[in-house]
Design a protein around this motif. Structure first.
Motif, PDB file in Angstrom:
ATOM      1  N   VAL A 101       0.851  -1.193   0.000  1.00  0.00           N
ATOM      2  CA  VAL A 101       0.000   0.000   0.000  1.00  0.00           C
ATOM      3  C   VAL A 101       0.887   1.242   0.000  1.00  0.00           C
ATOM      4  O   VAL A 101       2.043   1.197   0.417  1.00  0.00           O
ATOM      5  N   PHE A 102       0.333   2.328  -0.497  1.00  0.00           N
ATOM      6  CA  PHE A 102       0.934   3.635  -0.313  1.00  0.00           C
ATOM      7  C   PHE A 102       0.579   4.065   1.108  1.00  0.00           C
ATOM      8  O   PHE A 102      -0.566   3.895   1.531  1.00  0.00           O
ATOM      9  N   VAL A 103       1.517   4.620   1.854  1.00  0.00           N
ATOM     10  CA  VAL A 103       1.279   4.998   3.243  1.00  0.00           C
ATOM     11  C   VAL A 103       1.527   6.492   3.404  1.00  0.00           C
ATOM     12  O   VAL A 103       2.544   7.022   2.937  1.00  0.00           O
ATOM     13  N   VAL A 104       0.579   7.155   4.075  1.00  0.00           N
ATOM     14  CA  VAL A 104       0.711   8.576   4.401  1.00  0.00           C
ATOM     15  C   VAL A 104       0.504   8.714   5.902  1.00  0.00           C
ATOM     16  O   VAL A 104      -0.522   8.288   6.436  1.00  0.00           O
ATOM     17  N   GLY A 105       1.493   9.284   6.597  1.00  0.00           N
ATOM     18  CA  GLY A 105       1.392   9.458   8.036  1.00  0.00           C
ATOM     19  C   GLY A 105       1.535  10.909   8.431  1.00  0.00           C
ATOM     20  O   GLY A 105       2.219  11.693   7.771  1.00  0.00           O
ATOM     21  N   HIS A 106       0.884  11.257   9.530  1.00  0.00           N
ATOM     22  CA  HIS A 106       0.978  12.613  10.072  1.00  0.00           C
ATOM     23  C   HIS A 106       1.197  12.541  11.572  1.00  0.00           C
ATOM     24  O   HIS A 106       0.550  11.755  12.262  1.00  0.00           O
TER      25      HIS A 106
END
Length: 161
Positions: A101-106
């Motif tokens: 998966v593409f992962v985006v974290g904040h």
């Protein structure tokens, strides 16, 4: 906007021994972008990105992390290690039927995303993190003590302790 937010689907999946709430939009066969929220947020922090990326042809998914929102909150503090939380994400990826998966974290979610990428790079197609650079664990200092030394007692993480 409210009507578009209503198009976001919600479900609960049992993975890694807990029930995890996810919000999602997009074709089930599309590439997955997995959004990992910060502290103290929920899936809702990603609502605009879920809508925008689903319109671009992605399956956008944002879980409520362990202990947040509609996801189970185990009572024992020892069940909140990065091993447990990364395990939740890996089990979620498995349940979704994806290899990567593409992962985006904040914020705190970026820390989780860094550890996911380190422990299971085979599951991460690409990583985008916002607001938190990678910082390896210092075995000589507890994380909270390090944050307190660097930012003081009024730093939000320290204040919530």
């Amino acid at each position: 906007m409210a009507s578009k937010i209503a198009d976001i689907k919600h479900k609960t999946l049992h993975v890694n021994g807990i029930n995890i709430h996810i919000a999602e939009k997009g074709d089930e066969n599309a590439p997955i972008v997995l959004f990992i929220h910060g502290f103290p947020e929920l899936w809702y922090a990603w609502r605009h990105q879920i809508l925008a990326l689903s319109e671009l042809g992605y399956r956008a998914i944002a879980p409520d992390m362990r202990g947040y929102g509609d996801t189970d909150a185990p009572t024992e503090a020892c069940r909140y290690t990065y091993g447990h939380i990364v395990g939740d994400i890996v089990a979620l990826i498995d349940e979704l039927g994806a290899d990567q998966v593409f992962v985006v974290g904040h914020d705190w979610g970026a820390v989780v995303a860094w550890w996911l990428s380190l422990f299971r790079p085979d599951r991460v197609k690409a990583l985008v993190n916002m607001s938190v650079a990678f910082s390896p664990r210092n075995p000589k200092m507890r994380p909270l003590d390090m944050l307190r030394a660097g930012y003081g007692d009024n730093y939000y993480v320290c204040r919530f302790q």
